[in-house]
Design a protein around this motif. Structure first.
Motif, PDB file in Angstrom:
ATOM      1  N   MET A 260      11.520   2.992  19.646  1.00 26.13           N
ATOM      2  CA  MET A 260      10.899   4.787  19.194  1.00 26.13           C
ATOM      3  C   MET A 260       9.586   3.613  17.809  1.00 26.13           C
ATOM      4  O   MET A 260       9.906   2.757  17.481  1.00 26.13           O
ATOM      5  N   ILE A 261       8.510   4.628  17.449  1.00 28.86           N
ATOM      6  CA  ILE A 261       7.669   3.863  17.135  1.00 28.86           C
ATOM      7  C   ILE A 261       8.140   4.472  15.198  1.00 28.86           C
ATOM      8  O   ILE A 261       8.069   5.454  14.458  1.00 28.86           O
ATOM      9  N   LYS A 262       7.939   3.181  15.079  1.00 25.09           N
ATOM     10  CA  LYS A 262       8.379   3.377  13.573  1.00 25.09           C
ATOM     11  C   LYS A 262       7.059   3.403  12.274  1.00 25.09           C
ATOM     12  O   LYS A 262       5.643   2.690  12.989  1.00 25.09           O
ATOM     13  N   THR A 263       7.491   4.314  11.184  1.00 29.40           N
ATOM     14  CA  THR A 263       6.088   4.254  10.708  1.00 29.40           C
ATOM     15  C   THR A 263       6.035   3.194   9.250  1.00 29.40           C
ATOM     16  O   THR A 263       6.830   2.259   9.047  1.00 29.40           O
ATOM     17  N   TRP A 264       5.026   3.740   8.603  1.00 24.42           N
ATOM     18  CA  TRP A 264       4.575   2.906   7.936  1.00 24.42           C
ATOM     19  C   TRP A 264       5.767   2.399   6.978  1.00 24.42           C
ATOM     20  O   TRP A 264       6.268   1.097   6.464  1.00 24.42           O
ATOM     21  N   GLU A 265       6.370   3.779   6.224  1.00 26.37           N
ATOM     22  CA  GLU A 265       7.456   3.676   4.821  1.00 26.37           C
ATOM     23  C   GLU A 265       8.651   2.900   5.249  1.00 26.37           C
ATOM     24  O   GLU A 265       9.365   2.625   4.817  1.00 26.37           O
ATOM     25  N   GLN A 266       9.133   3.081   6.556  1.00 23.96           N
ATOM     26  CA  GLN A 266      10.102   2.743   7.592  1.00 23.96           C
ATOM     27  C   GLN A 266      10.015   1.375   7.320  1.00 23.96           C
ATOM     28  O   GLN A 266      11.086   0.086   6.851  1.00 23.96           O
ATOM     29  N   LEU A 267       9.094   0.570   8.059  1.00 22.44           N
ATOM     30  CA  LEU A 267       8.334  -0.298   8.618  1.00 22.44           C
ATOM     31  C   LEU A 267       8.293  -1.782   6.377  1.00 22.44           C
ATOM     32  O   LEU A 267       8.805  -2.356   6.242  1.00 22.44           O
ATOM     33  N   GLU A 268       7.802  -0.429   5.886  1.00 23.60           N
ATOM     34  CA  GLU A 268       8.018  -1.053   4.390  1.00 23.60           C
ATOM     35  C   GLU A 268       9.393  -1.283   3.462  1.00 23.60           C
ATOM     36  O   GLU A 268      10.002  -1.802   3.163  1.00 23.60           O
ATOM     37  N   GLN A 269      10.664  -0.613   4.073  1.00 22.73           N
ATOM     38  CA  GLN A 269      11.561  -0.287   3.616  1.00 22.73           C
ATOM     39  C   GLN A 269      12.284  -2.150   4.575  1.00 22.73           C
ATOM     40  O   GLN A 269      12.765  -2.530   3.461  1.00 22.73           O
ATOM     41  N   GLU A 270      11.870  -2.886   5.534  1.00 23.49           N
ATOM     42  CA  GLU A 270      12.548  -3.280   5.999  1.00 23.49           C
ATOM     43  C   GLU A 270      11.902  -4.576   5.764  1.00 23.49           C
ATOM     44  O   GLU A 270      12.280  -6.014   5.490  1.00 23.49           O
ATOM     45  N   GLN A 271      10.751  -4.778   5.786  1.00 21.29           N
ATOM     46  CA  GLN A 271      10.085  -5.318   5.058  1.00 21.29           C
ATOM     47  C   GLN A 271       8.268  -5.465   4.206  1.00 21.29           C
ATOM     48  O   GLN A 271       7.388  -5.489   4.776  1.00 21.29           O
ATOM     49  N   PRO A 272       8.996  -5.402   2.280  1.00 22.05           N
ATOM     50  CA  PRO A 272       8.623  -5.181   1.713  1.00 22.05           C
ATOM     51  C   PRO A 272       7.636  -5.795   1.863  1.00 22.05           C
ATOM     52  O   PRO A 272       6.000  -5.882   1.701  1.00 22.05           O
ATOM     53  N   ILE A 273       7.783  -7.690   1.941  1.00 25.56           N
ATOM     54  CA  ILE A 273       7.140  -8.558   1.464  1.00 25.56           C
ATOM     55  C   ILE A 273       5.809  -7.977   2.124  1.00 25.56           C
ATOM     56  O   ILE A 273       4.117  -8.746   1.452  1.00 25.56           O
ATOM     57  N   VAL A 274       5.809  -8.229   3.714  1.00 21.44           N
ATOM     58  CA  VAL A 274       5.007  -8.042   4.061  1.00 21.44           C
ATOM     59  C   VAL A 274       4.119  -7.087   4.745  1.00 21.44           C
ATOM     60  O   VAL A 274       3.089  -7.659   4.650  1.00 21.44           O
ATOM     61  N   LEU A 275       4.517  -5.960   4.032  1.00 25.92           N
ATOM     62  CA  LEU A 275       3.822  -4.573   4.489  1.00 25.92           C
ATOM     63  C   LEU A 275       2.615  -5.247   3.175  1.00 25.92           C
ATOM     64  O   LEU A 275       2.001  -4.329   3.031  1.00 25.92           O
ATOM     65  N   ARG A 276       3.495  -5.296   1.899  1.00 26.68           N
ATOM     66  CA  ARG A 276       2.961  -5.381   1.081  1.00 26.68           C
ATOM     67  C   ARG A 276       1.195  -6.030   0.975  1.00 26.68           C
ATOM     68  O   ARG A 276      -0.065  -5.640   0.982  1.00 26.68           O
ATOM     69  N   MET A 277       1.643  -7.392   1.395  1.00 22.46           N
ATOM     70  CA  MET A 277       0.482  -8.530   2.045  1.00 22.46           C
ATOM     71  C   MET A 277      -0.493  -7.718   2.384  1.00 22.46           C
ATOM     72  O   MET A 277      -1.993  -7.334   2.737  1.00 22.46           O
ATOM     73  N   VAL A 278      -0.240  -7.336   3.739  1.00 21.31           N
ATOM     74  CA  VAL A 278      -1.264  -6.452   4.529  1.00 21.31           C
ATOM     75  C   VAL A 278      -1.901  -5.170   3.799  1.00 21.31           C
ATOM     76  O   VAL A 278      -3.408  -4.946   4.423  1.00 21.31           O
ATOM     77  N   ARG A 279      -1.147  -4.700   3.644  1.00 22.22           N
ATOM     78  CA  ARG A 279      -1.287  -3.000   2.487  1.00 22.22           C
ATOM     79  C   ARG A 279      -3.326  -3.574   1.329  1.00 22.22           C
ATOM     80  O   ARG A 279      -3.975  -3.424   1.851  1.00 22.22           O
ATOM     81  N   ASN A 280      -2.819  -4.860   0.908  1.00 23.09           N
ATOM     82  CA  ASN A 280      -3.970  -5.099   0.032  1.00 23.09           C
ATOM     83  C   ASN A 280      -4.974  -5.777   0.562  1.00 23.09           C
ATOM     84  O   ASN A 280      -5.905  -5.801  -0.184  1.00 23.09           O
TER      85      ASN A 280
END
Length: 335
Positions: free
Chosen positions: A1-21
């Motif tokens: 299943m292809i996960k969305t940005w929002e789903q991954l942000e729920q699972e790994q908030p710190i990692v996704l925040r760093m990637v987004r920045n």
């Protein structure tokens, strides 16, 4: 299943925040190392980062649109400027890294950007790791490397020093349970499975695994026989447990299930019914919890932990289970 940005942000908030920045500031590292235990979403995040870099119309400057040609081809693993390297057999070999270097010496087929993802980077041979090191020391412009590993201690320190390391943390069992139920898993299955594994794909395999379903029934039945005479419990081992649990990892899983059942009894005594995982056996467990002391349950759980330790120490599994059942039975008398 292809996960969305929002789903991954729920699972790994710190990692996704760093990637987004990094994406929004245009400061992507030339090499990333995603490290963490299996099932924490490293591969999903590598895919979404790849899409964010190559997306033709990224939303808010960082989220992939999921609709453009690049996003769709990355989802289908057929984008010409994205290269994935995985172990060839047991290891990633030097020639695989050399082929990658040759490919990246060419101009991007469709854009200036080129991305490579190395799955299980810890499985590179020494020669392969040294070849990659040279590649990382002199990175090509507009090239992004993403290395994934479950064993960061196996990565050369010289490679680590040239990567931005992002650590992936396991989902809490409660979050895992909520996600599994949201994605269609039966409400009675999700609590147990979320305690057994943190790997999303493995979780859904377990939910449809007849061996695992039967294992739960055998574990519950074994506990019920502990209230009888010693012979009855030992006969239950011979007739069902030893027939169903054969490999060492199966014994270990069976002990995990047994431990969860004892935890349920303790949760009931502590008034934490919402944490029970053997939901289908709730009424039986509530009745049994009234007949056992908290101290006895704690001692029995300690015995199961000790059995798991002995199992890893290569003790004969059948002898181990016979000794455990007798020990658990000593503490199963009605208070």
């Amino acid at each position: 299943m292809i996960k969305t940005w929002e789903q991954l942000e729920q699972e790994q908030p710190i990692v996704l925040r760093m990637v987004r920045n990094s994406l929004m500031k245009g400061r992507l590292a030339h090499a990333y190392l995603f490290e963490g235990m299996r099932g924490t979403g490293k591969r999903d995040v590598s895919q979404i980062l790849t899409k964010s870099i190559l997306c033709e119309r990224a939303i808010e400057g960082y989220r992939p649109c999921e609709e453009c040609s690049n996003c769709k081809r990355i989802n289908n693993n057929n984008h010409p400027d994205v290269h994935i390297v995985e172990p060839d057999g047991l290891s990633i070999k030097k020639n695989q890294i050399q082929s990658l270097q040759e490919e990246f010496s060419k101009t991007g087929v469709e854009s200036r950007q080129k991305i490579y993802v190395i799955i299980h980077a810890d499985k590179m041979t020494t020669n392969a790791a040294n070849s990659l090191l040279k590649f990382l020391e002199e990175p090509h412009a507009d090239t992004t490397a993403i290395l994934l590993t479950e064993q960061i201690h196996q990565i050369l320190p010289t490679i680590l020093s040239r990567c931005q390391v992002l650590s992936f943390t396991p989902l809490s069992p409660l979050k895992m349970q909520e996600q599994l139920k949201a994605d269609g898993m039966k409400a009675s299955d999700a609590p147990i499975i979320a305690q057994i594994t943190n790997d999303y794909d493995e979780a859904f395999l377990l939910s449809s695994d007849e061996w695992f379903v039967q294992a739960q029934k055998i574990v519950v039945k074994l506990y019920m026989t502990l209230k009888g005479n010693p012979l009855e419990a030992l006969v239950a081992l011979q007739r069902e447990w030893f027939v169903h649990f054969k490999e060492k990892d199966q014994y270990d899983r069976g002990l995990d299930l047994l431990l969860l059942l004892f935890k349920d009894l303790l949760y009931i005594q502590l008034g934490k019914d919402e944490q029970i995982v053997f939901i289908n056996e709730r009424s039986q467990l509530e009745e049994l919890a009234l007949k056992t002391s908290s101290q006895m349950l704690t001692e029995q759980m300690t015995s199961i932990f000790e059995a798991k330790r002995k199992l890893q120490g290569n003790m004969n599994p059948q002898l181990l289970m016979e000794q455990l059942v007798l020990k658990l039975q000593e503490g199963s008398s009605v208070v």
